[in-house]
Design an enzyme around this catalytic site. Sequence first.
Site: not given
Length: 133
Positions: A58, A61
Site C-alpha cells: 500500500c 501505508c
Amino acid sequence: MGQCFPRSQSDEVDSDQHVEFVAGNVKLVTTEETWNQKLSEAKKDGKIVLANFSATWCGPCRMIAPFYCELSQKYPSLMFLLVDVDELTEFSTSWDIKATPTFFFLKNGQQVDKLVGANKPELQKKIDAVLAL
C-alpha cells in the site's frame, strides 16, 4: 487522504518489506496471541495502544510508515503496534478494516478513536487528544 483497499488473498506478500514499517518502538504483530499479549502489557503499564493496520504493498501505508516510527519514539507513553492485513487476514476482517492504513486507538483494550487513511496532521491531532484522556 491517501488510503488503499484490500487486495485479493492470492496476491503475494513479501514479509521482508516490514523492515521499513517496523522501526523505533513499533512492534510487529504476527499472531492473535501476540496481539492479546501486547494489549495485556499495555493495560498493565497503563498505556494507550495505537494499532496501525496496513499492508506492505500500500503506497499511503509506505508513505506514513516513517512518520509512524518517529511518533513511536516521540511518545514512549503509547504502545505502537503494526498489523499486516495480509498476514492476519481473518483478524483484520474482525476489526472491519475497509482500507489501509487504518489506525485504532485503544485504552484498556477498548477502542477510543480511529483514523482511516495516511493523514499525518490528523494522526498527530488524535494522538494529542488521546493523551489528554
